[in-house]
Scaffold this motif. Structure first.
Motif, PDB file in Angstrom:
ATOM      1  N   PRO A 167      45.439  23.781  82.870  1.00 59.45           N
ATOM      2  CA  PRO A 167      46.083  25.091  82.694  1.00 59.45           C
ATOM      3  C   PRO A 167      46.465  25.354  81.248  1.00 59.45           C
ATOM      4  N   ASP A 168      46.663  24.295  80.456  1.00 59.87           N
ATOM      5  CA  ASP A 168      47.049  24.486  79.058  1.00 59.87           C
ATOM      6  C   ASP A 168      45.954  25.153  78.244  1.00 59.87           C
ATOM      7  N   SER A 169      44.699  25.056  78.714  1.00 64.66           N
ATOM      8  CA  SER A 169      43.588  25.644  77.960  1.00 64.66           C
ATOM      9  C   SER A 169      43.350  27.110  78.286  1.00 64.66           C
ATOM     10  N   LEU A 170      44.156  27.675  79.183  1.00 65.87           N
ATOM     11  CA  LEU A 170      44.012  29.096  79.513  1.00 65.87           C
ATOM     12  C   LEU A 170      44.832  29.954  78.560  1.00 65.87           C
ATOM     13  N   SER A 171      44.790  29.632  77.279  1.00 62.69           N
ATOM     14  CA  SER A 171      45.522  30.394  76.269  1.00 62.69           C
ATOM     15  C   SER A 171      44.913  30.127  74.906  1.00 62.69           C
ATOM     16  N   ILE A 172      45.135  31.046  73.991  1.00 62.89           N
ATOM     17  CA  ILE A 172      44.648  30.867  72.621  1.00 62.89           C
ATOM     18  C   ILE A 172      45.339  29.664  71.975  1.00 62.89           C
ATOM     19  N   VAL A 173      46.648  29.554  72.149  1.00 65.53           N
ATOM     20  CA  VAL A 173      47.388  28.443  71.554  1.00 65.53           C
ATOM     21  C   VAL A 173      46.925  27.112  72.133  1.00 65.53           C
ATOM     22  N   GLY A 174      46.700  27.064  73.449  1.00 66.78           N
ATOM     23  CA  GLY A 174      46.227  25.827  74.063  1.00 66.78           C
ATOM     24  C   GLY A 174      44.864  25.421  73.547  1.00 66.78           C
ATOM     25  N   LEU A 175      43.970  26.400  73.348  1.00 66.25           N
ATOM     26  CA  LEU A 175      42.652  26.085  72.812  1.00 66.25           C
ATOM     27  C   LEU A 175      42.730  25.699  71.345  1.00 66.25           C
ATOM     28  N   PHE A 262      47.599  35.925  77.206  1.00 67.84           N
ATOM     29  CA  PHE A 262      46.418  35.286  76.631  1.00 67.84           C
ATOM     30  C   PHE A 262      46.772  34.412  75.434  1.00 67.84           C
ATOM     31  N   LEU A 263      47.839  34.742  74.717  1.00 63.22           N
ATOM     32  CA  LEU A 263      48.213  33.948  73.545  1.00 63.22           C
ATOM     33  C   LEU A 263      48.857  32.631  73.952  1.00 63.22           C
ATOM     34  N   PHE A 264      49.800  32.671  74.896  1.00 62.56           N
ATOM     35  CA  PHE A 264      50.554  31.472  75.259  1.00 62.56           C
ATOM     36  C   PHE A 264      50.275  30.975  76.678  1.00 62.56           C
ATOM     37  N   GLY A 265      49.501  31.706  77.467  1.00 61.63           N
ATOM     38  CA  GLY A 265      49.255  31.298  78.845  1.00 61.63           C
ATOM     39  C   GLY A 265      50.427  31.567  79.763  1.00 61.63           C
ATOM     40  N   GLN A 266      51.352  32.439  79.366  1.00 60.88           N
ATOM     41  CA  GLN A 266      52.538  32.741  80.152  1.00 60.88           C
ATOM     42  C   GLN A 266      52.421  34.132  80.765  1.00 60.88           C
ATOM     43  N   PRO A 267      52.205  34.223  82.085  1.00 60.62           N
ATOM     44  CA  PRO A 267      52.199  35.551  82.715  1.00 60.62           C
ATOM     45  C   PRO A 267      53.586  36.186  82.643  1.00 60.62           C
ATOM     46  N   LEU A 268      53.609  37.489  82.419  1.00 61.48           N
ATOM     47  CA  LEU A 268      54.860  38.263  82.365  1.00 61.48           C
ATOM     48  C   LEU A 268      54.710  39.482  83.265  1.00 61.48           C
ATOM     49  N   HIS A 269      55.838  40.062  83.627  1.00 60.69           N
ATOM     50  CA  HIS A 269      55.774  41.341  84.330  1.00 60.69           C
ATOM     51  C   HIS A 269      56.936  42.212  83.867  1.00 60.69           C
ATOM     52  N   ALA A 270      56.619  43.468  83.596  1.00 59.32           N
ATOM     53  CA  ALA A 270      57.638  44.420  83.157  1.00 59.32           C
ATOM     54  C   ALA A 270      57.943  45.400  84.282  1.00 59.32           C
ATOM     55  N   PHE A 271      59.213  45.436  84.705  1.00 59.97           N
ATOM     56  CA  PHE A 271      59.681  46.390  85.708  1.00 59.97           C
ATOM     57  C   PHE A 271      60.406  47.548  85.015  1.00 59.97           C
ATOM     58  N   ASP A 272      60.337  48.706  85.633  1.00 60.63           N
ATOM     59  CA  ASP A 272      61.215  49.807  85.230  1.00 60.63           C
ATOM     60  C   ASP A 272      62.618  49.462  85.751  1.00 60.63           C
ATOM     61  N   LEU A 273      63.530  49.134  84.840  1.00 59.48           N
ATOM     62  CA  LEU A 273      64.853  48.639  85.231  1.00 59.48           C
ATOM     63  C   LEU A 273      65.582  49.626  86.136  1.00 59.48           C
ATOM     64  N   ASN A 274      65.502  50.901  85.836  1.00 57.22           N
ATOM     65  CA  ASN A 274      66.262  51.892  86.595  1.00 57.22           C
ATOM     66  C   ASN A 274      65.773  52.009  88.038  1.00 57.22           C
ATOM     67  N   LYS A 275      64.519  51.615  88.289  1.00 59.80           N
ATOM     68  CA  LYS A 275      63.997  51.656  89.653  1.00 59.80           C
ATOM     69  C   LYS A 275      64.424  50.436  90.463  1.00 59.80           C
ATOM     70  N   LEU A 276      64.971  49.442  89.776  1.00 63.88           N
ATOM     71  CA  LEU A 276      65.450  48.243  90.470  1.00 63.88           C
ATOM     72  C   LEU A 276      66.926  48.333  90.839  1.00 63.88           C
ATOM     73  N   LYS A 277      67.656  49.219  90.179  1.00 58.65           N
ATOM     74  CA  LYS A 277      69.109  49.262  90.367  1.00 58.65           C
ATOM     75  C   LYS A 277      69.490  49.794  91.746  1.00 58.65           C
ATOM     76  N   GLY A 278      70.573  49.204  92.254  1.00 55.83           N
ATOM     77  CA  GLY A 278      71.101  49.645  93.528  1.00 55.83           C
ATOM     78  C   GLY A 278      72.204  50.674  93.342  1.00 55.83           C
ATOM     79  N   ALA A 279      72.949  50.909  94.415  1.00 53.34           N
ATOM     80  CA  ALA A 279      74.009  51.917  94.381  1.00 53.34           C
ATOM     81  C   ALA A 279      75.134  51.527  93.437  1.00 53.34           C
ATOM     82  N   ASP A 280      75.306  50.209  93.186  1.00 47.55           N
ATOM     83  CA  ASP A 280      76.371  49.760  92.292  1.00 47.55           C
ATOM     84  C   ASP A 280      75.965  49.773  90.827  1.00 47.55           C
ATOM     85  N   GLY A 281      74.736  50.255  90.535  1.00 47.60           N
ATOM     86  CA  GLY A 281      74.283  50.338  89.149  1.00 47.60           C
ATOM     87  C   GLY A 281      73.757  49.026  88.601  1.00 47.60           C
ATOM     88  N   ARG A 282      73.604  47.996  89.454  1.00 55.52           N
ATOM     89  CA  ARG A 282      73.094  46.707  89.009  1.00 55.52           C
ATOM     90  C   ARG A 282      71.726  46.441  89.637  1.00 55.52           C
TER      91      ARG A 282
END
Length: 820
Positions: A167-175, A262-282
């Protein structure tokens, strides 16, 4: 995985000889599946200058422009882009150019006006998603310059086959690390420099909480918040980097997550924060299992049905918002209206991620890395690098208020440990058959990321393998690493030592060789089918489940149709028959020797048994001018097994008829069990039409399946020697009238038993039925009998007395009458 050598060259010196590099990669275990020279994609696309721009005479939105492409006279092009105007520079695809998507530019007429080219947008060139207008280039862009040269898109991209244990080779840094070890060159990682750019702003909003319900499913989960971002196009340098490895630019936020992946082999995900908040604003993020049957719409706008073995990211109010390690949800995606982002950086259980992606048919770049294993160490730094890069390309600030003022909410309940190993240098050299120096070993292991210290003596090293190399848990794994980078081609070939040893064929091997020879002599062809099967195939074949045990389920199936281990070889052979019949092959004779698998309750390991199976479909031969084709029937399959019994010298072989409820997979009246003495070897018969149709094959199909281990136990290494008869035989014929339920097997048993040593052979040559002459429910079975004495010439009186005695006992035992 596609790797841009231009990108890779920023972190390690890449050799200029691409062929030699590919050969070196192949020799060290990283296969090169292809080499692509970028820039050739944009042949015929140049920088152009719009000299004139006039409205189209027959359109209210198109324009007719003359464009200087730096080669001869300006060309006339019809363009529908709203931002086209005179005095701008832009990419122009000239006649003959082929754009991404195999779109070839030709001379044409648009509403009666000739057009010899195309003014291009970013999307049409595959360099972005913007297609609202043509791509306006800076004023200093040189007219006539190939667009690949102007944008510095000339590059060489390698398509690498990364093995599942790396798995370390699935990135530019690993290669870069790998290539540094291959060529013994220094390399650098941009991680510390990028993470150092992170600046936290205390905005007073601590509105994120993370709960991990199962530490096995999710060993670590961290979240950062970036507020005030502006979602839009990515900078050109990032678009070019991603385009080089085949990734289409989406927007600056998503592009950053892909860039870090692709650079570090670390998958990330970006959520729209405001769509995650509940009634208490958190925003309360919970990593948990999902309930069976839950419906969830992923980013590709497909609604999927989830099962309880899948892991989801969820909130108390919304429920699932992402499939852990696979893909995010449509409801919380980042859009142009998004201003605040929650950035996820995590690790998930590899096996569960693999099953989820394959069962849903949803394989992504993220799932490919998670199922191989993402290092849970260094996540905070990779998250910081990504957050800093988002601020750089999309503005905003990273919140320093969440996590109690740490700027990150980080849950890490299951910390992976480094492996501490002892490397014994003399043992390594003895095992490898080489004399590799201590200095080389220390250098190579260090370049691979291991910590190497002096051991207890001069012949040992204390080695700590890093957590990003889960494939190095043992000393022998370190040996392999040193050897592959030293070069296995550098090891001198030697023969192993031995003292007077010689090989021989075991009884089991002898039996298998005899089986192969016999079945091939019967006109059958050996094949090999998958050991994986679908759960319903035994039911489709109509095999009785009693005695089979439970199916062995795979933890990591390739797909839902191959999720268990096979319990019978016949289904695979039936699929082969259907495959051949669908391609016009009528006469099919196949056999296979292989293992079947059975699970038993309370047992950790499944049982395996070796089976011999065969199928016959069609006819022995095609129709000729003087004969019609004779379809295979029960007796052809039985004949194959009789030949096999003769060659293996099986004792006391007989075939017992099977009732319909004993063998529902076979046609009633055309099914038998093969026995040797009192041992059941298997079954033979014509498969039931419903079983054949379930596999899309055409009936009739004759099949047999034997227990190979029972066959090996019953087989004799050599049959008993019998002298060639030297005394004449006495032949007699007799016909018995018996009831319909009296079988040939029963009559032969009685005659053989009653005839004693003098009865040498019994052969059935006629079966006759006639209600008027024999009576209802009666049949006549005529036999040719041979009497012989081994030590003398048999007299007629002796033969007559033996024959009368035999007839009397047979009639008494079976109720038979001698037909006159």
């Amino acid at each position: 995985m596609k790797v841009s050598l231009k990108w890779l060259n920023e972190y390690v010196e890449v050799p200029t000889d691409t062929k030699a590099l590919c050969d070196k990669l192949d020799l060290t275990g990283t296969g090169v599946e292809g080499v692509e020279v970028l820039g050739a994609t944009f042949d015929g696309v140049v920088v152009g200058y719009v000299e004139t721009c006039e409205p189209h005479p027959d359109s209210d939105h198109m324009h007719v422009v003359t464009v200087n492409t730096g080669a001869g006279e300006p060309v006339q092009i019809v363009c529908g882009a709203p931002n086209i105007k005179a005095g701008i520079k832009l990419p122009v695809a000239t006649v003959g150019a082929v754009l991404p998507g195999d779109f070839k530019i030709k001379k044409s007429k648009l509403r009666g006006v000739a057009s010899a080219g195309m003014c291009c947008s970013r999307r049409e060139l595959g360099l972005g998603s913007d297609h609202e207008g043509i791509w306006i280039l800076p004023d200093d862009a040189p007219v006539g310059t190939p667009i690949a040269d102007y944008l510095k898109l000339t590059d060489t991209v390698l398509d690498l086959e990364i093995t599942p244990n790396r798995p370390d080779s699935l990135s530019i840094v690993g290669l870069a690390r790998e290539m540094g070890a291959m060529y013994r060159r220094d390399w650098k990682s941009p991680l510390d420099e990028m993470a150092a750019k992170l600046e936290l702003v205390d905005d007073g909003a601590d509105d994120v909480a993370v709960t991990i319900e199962d530490a096995v499913r999710c060993p670590r989960y961290s979240a950062r918040v970036i507020r005030g971002v502006k979602v839009g196009p990515s900078p050109d340098w990032m678009v070019e980097r991603l385009a080089a490895i085949g990734q289409r630019s989406i927007n600056n936020i998503v592009d950053v997550t892909n860039y870090i992946l692709f650079l570090f082999g670390q998958p990330l995900h970006a959520f729209d924060l405001n769509k995650l908040k509940g009634a208490d604003g958190r925003a309360h993020v919970v990593i948990r299992e999902v309930e069976d049957g839950t419906k969830f719409t992923t980013l590709d706008e497909v609604e999927r049905t989830l099962t309880s073995d899948m892991t989801v990211i969820a909130t108390p109010e919304r429920g699932p918002v992402a499939l852990a390690g696979v893909m995010g949800g449509l409801d919380t995606e980042v859009t142009e209206e998004t201003t605040d982002i929650l950035l996820e950086t995590a690790t998930f259980e590899p096996g569960r991620t693999s099953r989820t992606s394959r069962n849903l048919g949803l394989i992504s770049e993220s799932s490919m890395r998670y199922e191989r294993g993402v290092d849970d160490h260094g996540i905070e730094e990779r998250s910081a690098a990504a957050a800093a890069l988002i601020v750089e390309v999309a503005g905003g600030h990273v919140s320093g208020s969440i996590g109690g003022g740490a700027g990150i909410v980080d849950e890490w309940p299951n910390v992976s440990e480094e492996a501490h190993l002892t490397f014994r240098i003399p043992r390594f050299n003895a095992m490898m058959g080489a004399n590799i120096s201590r200095d080389f070993i220390v250098e190579i292991l260090g370049r691979l990321g291991c910590k190497v210290e002096d051991g207890e003596d001069a012949d040992t090293l204390a080695v700590t393998s890093p957590t990003f190399r889960p494939d190095l848990p043992r000393e022998i794994d370190l040996y392999e690493e040193v050897l592959r980078l030293y070069g296995m081609d550098q090891i001198e070939a030697t023969l192993p030592g031995g003292r007077g040893r010689f090989g021989t064929v075991s009884h089991e091997q002898h039996v298998k060789n005899k089986v192969n020879d016999t079945l091939r002599a019967c006109g059958m062809n050996e094949t090999m089918t998958y050991s994986f099967a679908e759960p319903s195939e035994i039911e489709r074949l109509r095999l009785p489940l009693e005695g089979l045990g439970q199916a062995v389920e795979l933890l990591n199936p390739m797909n839902a149709e191959q999720s268990v281990m096979r319990q019978s070889i016949i289904p695979g052979l039936l699929r082969s028959i259907a495959h051949n019949q669908n391609r016009g092959v009528k006469n099919i004779q196949l056999y296979e020797m292989g293992r079947v698998f059975f699970a038993h309750e309370g047992k950790k390991k499944p049982k395996e048994r070796e089976k011999l199976a065969g199928v016959l479909a069609g006819a022995v031969r095609d129709a000729g001018w003087n004969e019609a084709p004779a379809p295979y029937d029960f007796f052809d399959g039985k004949g194959v097994l009789e030949n096999l019994a003769r060659e293996l010298a099986l004792p006391k072989v007989r075939f017992k008829a099977l009732a319909a409820d004993e063998a529902p997979q076979l046609q009633p009246g055309r099914a038998a069990e093969m026995l040797s003495g009192g041992t059941s070897l298997g079954w033979v018969g014509e498969l039931h039409p419903l079983a054949v149709a379930a596999y899309d094959a055409a009936a009739p199909v004759v099949a047999f399946e034997l227990d190979l281990e029972a066959l090996e136990r019953a087989a004799r290494p050599a049959r008993d020697y019998v002298d060639v008869p030297t005394f004449p035989a006495v032949s007699m014929d007799i016909a018995f009238v018996v009831d319909e339920d009296v079988t040939h097997e029963r009559l032969v048993q009685c005659m053989t038993s009653a005839g004693g040593k003098l009865l040498e052979d019994v052969r059935l040559f006629d079966v006759y039925r006639d209600e008027n002459r024999l009576g209802a429910g009666k049949k006549s079975m005529a036999y040719a009998l041979t009497y012989r004495a081994a030590d003398r010439t048999l007299t007629s009186d002796e033969a007559e007395k033996a024959h009368e005695r035999m007839v009397k006992k047979v009639c008494s035992a079976t109720g038979a009458e001698v037909r006159g």
